[in-house]
Motif scaffolding. Structure first.
Motif, PDB file in Angstrom:
ATOM      1  N   ARG A  11       0.842  -1.161  -0.237  1.00 38.92           N
ATOM      2  CA  ARG A  11      -0.074   0.014  -0.016  1.00 38.92           C
ATOM      3  C   ARG A  11       0.995   1.088  -0.097  1.00 38.92           C
ATOM      4  O   ARG A  11       2.048   1.219   0.563  1.00 38.92           O
ATOM      5  CB  ARG A  11      -0.951   0.014   1.153  1.00 38.92           C
ATOM      6  N   ILE A  12       0.293   2.437  -0.731  1.00 40.77           N
ATOM      7  CA  ILE A  12       1.195   3.692  -0.842  1.00 40.77           C
ATOM      8  C   ILE A  12       1.135   4.012   0.781  1.00 40.77           C
ATOM      9  O   ILE A  12       0.066   4.344   1.260  1.00 40.77           O
ATOM     10  CB  ILE A  12       0.456   4.436  -1.815  1.00 40.77           C
ATOM     11  N   VAL A  13       2.244   4.625   0.879  1.00 35.24           N
ATOM     12  CA  VAL A  13       2.382   5.163   2.537  1.00 35.24           C
ATOM     13  C   VAL A  13       3.011   6.828   2.288  1.00 35.24           C
ATOM     14  O   VAL A  13       2.958   7.423   3.064  1.00 35.24           O
ATOM     15  CB  VAL A  13       3.177   4.401   3.484  1.00 35.24           C
ATOM     16  N   ALA A  14       3.408   6.830   1.125  1.00 33.89           N
ATOM     17  CA  ALA A  14       3.989   8.258   0.788  1.00 33.89           C
ATOM     18  C   ALA A  14       4.262   8.529  -0.745  1.00 33.89           C
ATOM     19  O   ALA A  14       4.688   7.674  -1.364  1.00 33.89           O
ATOM     20  CB  ALA A  14       5.465   8.350   1.650  1.00 33.89           C
ATOM     21  N   LEU A  15       4.187   9.900  -0.926  1.00 35.75           N
ATOM     22  CA  LEU A  15       4.118  10.228  -2.365  1.00 35.75           C
ATOM     23  C   LEU A  15       5.473  11.379  -2.446  1.00 35.75           C
ATOM     24  O   LEU A  15       5.475  12.113  -1.472  1.00 35.75           O
ATOM     25  CB  LEU A  15       2.899  10.833  -3.095  1.00 35.75           C
ATOM     26  N   ALA A  25       7.623   4.886  -9.851  1.00 39.85           N
ATOM     27  CA  ALA A  25       6.810   5.597 -10.529  1.00 39.85           C
ATOM     28  C   ALA A  25       5.382   5.397 -10.667  1.00 39.85           C
ATOM     29  O   ALA A  25       5.043   4.277 -10.725  1.00 39.85           O
ATOM     30  CB  ALA A  25       7.622   5.811 -11.988  1.00 39.85           C
ATOM     31  N   VAL A  26       4.517   6.579 -10.339  1.00 45.27           N
ATOM     32  CA  VAL A  26       2.930   6.359 -10.347  1.00 45.27           C
ATOM     33  C   VAL A  26       2.434   7.437 -11.159  1.00 45.27           C
ATOM     34  O   VAL A  26       2.978   8.660 -11.228  1.00 45.27           O
ATOM     35  CB  VAL A  26       2.392   6.210  -8.985  1.00 45.27           C
ATOM     36  N   ARG A  31      -5.604   5.007  -9.513  1.00 46.77           N
ATOM     37  CA  ARG A  31      -6.669   4.528  -8.408  1.00 46.77           C
ATOM     38  C   ARG A  31      -5.955   4.517  -7.133  1.00 46.77           C
ATOM     39  O   ARG A  31      -6.432   5.243  -6.223  1.00 46.77           O
ATOM     40  CB  ARG A  31      -7.441   3.412  -8.699  1.00 46.77           C
ATOM     41  N   GLU A  32      -4.810   3.829  -7.097  1.00 46.04           N
ATOM     42  CA  GLU A  32      -4.147   3.770  -5.649  1.00 46.04           C
ATOM     43  C   GLU A  32      -3.659   5.103  -5.154  1.00 46.04           C
ATOM     44  O   GLU A  32      -3.755   5.531  -3.889  1.00 46.04           O
ATOM     45  CB  GLU A  32      -2.713   3.058  -5.905  1.00 46.04           C
ATOM     46  N   VAL A  33      -3.117   6.013  -5.925  1.00 49.76           N
ATOM     47  CA  VAL A  33      -2.791   7.165  -5.837  1.00 49.76           C
ATOM     48  C   VAL A  33      -4.133   8.049  -5.084  1.00 49.76           C
ATOM     49  O   VAL A  33      -3.815   8.724  -4.145  1.00 49.76           O
ATOM     50  CB  VAL A  33      -2.054   8.272  -6.907  1.00 49.76           C
ATOM     51  N   LEU A  34      -5.076   8.044  -5.736  1.00 45.21           N
ATOM     52  CA  LEU A  34      -6.433   8.713  -5.382  1.00 45.21           C
ATOM     53  C   LEU A  34      -6.857   8.260  -4.241  1.00 45.21           C
ATOM     54  O   LEU A  34      -7.269   9.010  -3.362  1.00 45.21           O
ATOM     55  CB  LEU A  34      -7.144   8.537  -6.671  1.00 45.21           C
ATOM     56  N   ASN A  35      -6.477   6.949  -3.885  1.00 45.39           N
ATOM     57  CA  ASN A  35      -7.069   6.424  -2.783  1.00 45.39           C
ATOM     58  C   ASN A  35      -6.285   6.962  -1.695  1.00 45.39           C
ATOM     59  O   ASN A  35      -7.032   7.161  -0.580  1.00 45.39           O
ATOM     60  CB  ASN A  35      -6.922   4.872  -2.556  1.00 45.39           C
ATOM     61  N   ASN A  40     -11.056   9.440  -4.103  1.00 49.58           N
ATOM     62  CA  ASN A  40     -11.131   8.597  -5.276  1.00 49.58           C
ATOM     63  C   ASN A  40     -12.741   8.338  -5.561  1.00 49.58           C
ATOM     64  O   ASN A  40     -13.057   7.359  -6.276  1.00 49.58           O
ATOM     65  CB  ASN A  40     -10.623   7.282  -4.451  1.00 49.58           C
ATOM     66  N   ASP A  41     -13.618   9.012  -5.037  1.00 52.68           N
ATOM     67  CA  ASP A  41     -14.988   8.636  -5.425  1.00 52.68           C
ATOM     68  C   ASP A  41     -15.147   9.619  -6.788  1.00 52.68           C
ATOM     69  O   ASP A  41     -14.724  10.376  -7.208  1.00 52.68           O
ATOM     70  CB  ASP A  41     -15.932   8.944  -4.410  1.00 52.68           C
ATOM     71  N   SER A  42     -16.254   8.928  -7.598  1.00 56.60           N
ATOM     72  CA  SER A  42     -16.696   9.446  -8.731  1.00 56.60           C
ATOM     73  C   SER A  42     -17.145  10.874  -8.725  1.00 56.60           C
ATOM     74  O   SER A  42     -17.060  11.721  -9.867  1.00 56.60           O
ATOM     75  CB  SER A  42     -17.781   8.515  -9.351  1.00 56.60           C
ATOM     76  N   SER A  43     -17.546  11.437  -7.712  1.00 51.23           N
ATOM     77  CA  SER A  43     -18.086  12.630  -7.709  1.00 51.23           C
ATOM     78  C   SER A  43     -16.953  13.776  -7.242  1.00 51.23           C
ATOM     79  O   SER A  43     -17.273  14.877  -6.822  1.00 51.23           O
ATOM     80  CB  SER A  43     -19.031  12.668  -6.571  1.00 51.23           C
TER      81      SER A  43
END
Length: 126
Positions: A11-15, A25-26, A31-35, A40-43
């Motif tokens: 799981r991503i813990v830092a960017l 690189a991402v 979706r993982e970055v958005l999470n 990450n929701d469609s709205s």
């Protein structure tokens, strides 16, 4: 380019903006970055996100201004008078919100110059 650091579970813990050991690189729209960023929701609306994060960002900028003044990198009087009034008003309002118990729990006493937004050169503003 954006790089992600992951925990042992993947799981991503830092960017970061720079490649570091163990990062990959991402894509910003992954979706993982958005999470990770909790957007990450469609709205999701970038405009709404920016608007809702403005208050926190303003607080960060105020902290940066106070640090720069405390380190004598800028003088309070370098700011336009309207900005000076706004900074002072916000600092005063925050001081009213801070419980006295928090003030007493500070482990390190601050020098007088660091506990106030004005320095001697700025006293003429008052």
């Amino acid at each position: 380019m954006l790089y992600a650091k992951r925990n042992p579970d993947g799981r991503i813990v830092a960017l970061t903006e720079t490649a570091e050991p163990g990062s990959t690189a991402v894509d910003m729209k992954d979706r993982e970055v958005l999470n990770f960023l909790s957007i990450n929701d469609s709205s999701f609306s970038p405009e709404q996100f920016l608007e809702s994060s403005d208050a926190g960002t303003i607080r960060i900028i105020e902290d940066i201004v106070e640090i720069l003044i405390a380190k004598n990198i800028v003088l309070f009087t370098d700011f336009p008078q309207a900005s000076q009034k706004k900074l002072l008003s916000r600092k005063l309002a925050r001081s009213f919100m801070q419980p006295e118990s928090e003030e007493l729990q500070d482990s390190e006493p601050r020098p007088a110059e660091q506990s106030r937004i004005l320095i001697e050169d700025d006293d003429s503003f008052l």
